[in-house]
Design an enzyme around this catalytic site. Structure first.
Site, mmCIF file in Angstrom:
data_model
loop_
_atom_site.group_PDB
_atom_site.id
_atom_site.type_symbol
_atom_site.label_atom_id
_atom_site.label_comp_id
_atom_site.label_asym_id
_atom_site.label_seq_id
_atom_site.Cartn_x
_atom_site.Cartn_y
_atom_site.Cartn_z
ATOM 1 N N SER A 86 35.096 35.464 36.798
ATOM 2 C CA SER A 86 36.103 36.272 37.491
ATOM 3 C C SER A 86 35.585 37.638 37.933
ATOM 4 O O SER A 86 36.196 38.272 38.781
ATOM 5 C CB SER A 86 37.317 36.472 36.582
ATOM 6 O OG SER A 86 36.925 37.072 35.360
ATOM 7 N N ASP A 99 43.029 45.407 35.140
ATOM 8 C CA ASP A 99 43.894 44.555 34.317
ATOM 9 C C ASP A 99 43.288 44.418 32.922
ATOM 10 O O ASP A 99 42.381 45.174 32.574
ATOM 11 C CB ASP A 99 44.141 43.191 34.989
ATOM 12 C CG ASP A 99 42.882 42.340 35.073
ATOM 13 O OD1 ASP A 99 41.843 42.706 34.460
ATOM 14 O OD2 ASP A 99 42.914 41.304 35.755
ATOM 15 N N HIS A 155 39.392 43.310 33.643
ATOM 16 C CA HIS A 155 38.533 43.618 34.800
ATOM 17 C C HIS A 155 38.610 45.071 35.246
ATOM 18 O O HIS A 155 39.679 45.686 35.161
ATOM 19 C CB HIS A 155 38.922 42.696 35.964
ATOM 20 C CG HIS A 155 38.904 41.253 35.602
ATOM 21 N ND1 HIS A 155 40.044 40.542 35.299
ATOM 22 C CD2 HIS A 155 37.878 40.396 35.453
ATOM 23 C CE1 HIS A 155 39.726 39.305 34.992
ATOM 24 N NE2 HIS A 155 38.408 39.176 35.074
#
Ligand SMILES: *[C@@H]1O[C@H](CO)[C@@H](O)[C@H](O)[C@H]1NC(C)=O
Ligand SMILES: *[C@@H]1O[C@H](CO)[C@@H](O)[C@H](O)[C@H]1NC(C)=O
Ligand SMILES: *[C@@H]1O[C@H](CO)[C@@H](O)[C@H](O)[C@H]1NC(C)=O
Length: 368
Positions: free
Chosen positions: A44, A332, A335
């Site tokens: 991600s 978040d 990240h």
């Protein structure tokens, strides 16, 4: 979910002309960039929307408030308020941002295949170095997708020319954090033997993937190491006092050290292989240690999320989010923000040995 790039036969003359024009346009785009193409693999930290195509996966970010600072405030599937780290690395190489997600090119027109000449992004949130990590697109599968794209490209341009382009292209890989989380979830008090054997497995599996890419024509590898994942809002939310979880940072550091020696020995085995390891660990740790030095305000809680330190839920549409996003380390629960990704991109591309070894990404791009 096996997907292949469908290649249409070139039957009519006007199609041939169309493709010559597209090839010329692709060549012009590449001329503006410092490398012909950038191909991106990982999790991600590098995904720009492949997971949008995975039905039933919850490792997605293609909804608000993600992308709130992206052009047109568009949620693209990036786990960021704006760009992520690989966007900035690609932009330093002369591209607008990361190439598109591979799954947005798959099963499309020849035009889309030709876009693959300027690169593609295969990264998938939730994945790891080990195929047993997560349930999204494994590294093995990402490399298979690259192999499909490479074969399609060779139907348009000669094989030797394809290999020439690939040898000058940059292969970016950002992975490993999810493997460490998975290991920690199974055993949060591993002993020395277990840690050493886990790290050795990760490093040798990384080597296996690099060799597979080398076999497909990759020569220049830009690798991003694992950040201090013990200090992200999600892990801090697991600690009663909101402190970092040290064992996760130790595992990340142990892996990063093993990766350095593995890559060094690999580069002496594989003829013509070049690499740089960019340290997201060094960038993020530097900010956590002294946020004020660079003017950041919040390095513990996430800008967007819910619960303790905003770290107990992802950035879903009903989550709360901050307005001073440029002052936050974390977007978040896991990240970094656009602002931090920009800083990391700069440090890894142009920085000293502290941020990229044995050379920085700029030197990797410029090496013949
Ligand atoms: C591409 O087509 C294959 C076979 O028709 C299908 O299985 C796959 O899901 C498609 N992939 C995408 C991304 O649409
Ligand atoms: C580490 O733990 C394993 C069990 O998971 C055990 O077999 C081994 O003896 C332990 N090693 C040390 C050095 O404590
Ligand atoms: C947000 O939505 C999720 C389900 O999508 C729900 O579980 C959660 O309780 C909601 N949170 C708030 C603060 O409303």
């Amino acid at each position: 979910m096996d997907s292949t790039v469908r290649v249409l036969p070139l039957r009519c003359r006007h199609l041939v002309l169309l493709f010559s024009a597209l090839l010329a346009a692709a060549a012009a785009a590449a001329a503006a960039a410092n490398v012909p193409a950038v191909y991106i693999f990982g999790d991600s930290t590098a995904d720009v929307g492949n997971n949008n195509y995975l039905a039933g996966s919850n490792a997605k970010a293609n909804f608000p408030h993600n992308g709130i600072d992206f052009p047109n405030s568009r949620p693209t599937g990036r786990f960021s308020n704006g760009y992520n780290g690989v966007d900035f690395l690609a932009s330093h190489m002369g591209f607008r941002r990361s190439p598109p997600p591979y799954l947005s090119l798959a099963n499309k027109t020849n035009h889309q295949v030709l876009k693959g000449l300027a690169g593609a992004n295969f990264a998938s949130g939730g994945s790891g170095i080990l195929d047993s990590t997560g349930s999204t697109i494994t590294m093995t599968k990402q490399i298979q997708y690259f192999s499909i794209l490479q074969t399609s490209i060779m139907t348009y341009i000669a094989t030797d020319r394809t290999y020439q382009l690939l040898s000058k292209s940059i292969f970016l890989i950002s992975s490993g954090g999810n493997d460490i989380f998975a290991f920690f979830t199974k055993n949060n008090t591993p002993n020395r033997t277990e840690i050493d054997s886990f790290i050795a497995t990760l490093a040798s599996t990384y080597e296996y993937h690099i060799k597979a890419l080398y076999g497909l024509g990759a020569r220049k590898f830009g690798i991003v190491d694992v950040a201090p994942i013990g200090c992200c809002p999600y892990t801090r939310s697991l600690h009663p006092a909101g402190a970092c979880i040290d064992i996760l940072n130790e595992l990340a550091l142990g892996f990063n050290t093993a990766l350095k020696s593995q890559m060094q020995s690999l580069s002496s085995q594989l003829q013509g292989m070049k690499y740089s390891i960019g340290s997201s660990y060094a960038v993020v740790w530097g900010i956590i240690r002294d946020p004020n030095a660079l003017g950041y305000k919040e390095v513990k809680s996430a800008c967007c999320g819910a619960g303790k330190l905003n770290g107990q839920s992802g950035c879903i549409p009903n989550a709360t989010y901050c307005s001073e996003r440029h002052l936050y380390l974390f977007w978040d629960l896991l990240h970094p923000t656009h602002a931090i990704s920009k800083l990391a991109g700069m440090a890894i591309y142009h920085g000293s040995q502290q941020f990229a070894t044995p050379i920085n990404f700029k030197q990797l791009v410029e090496q013949n």
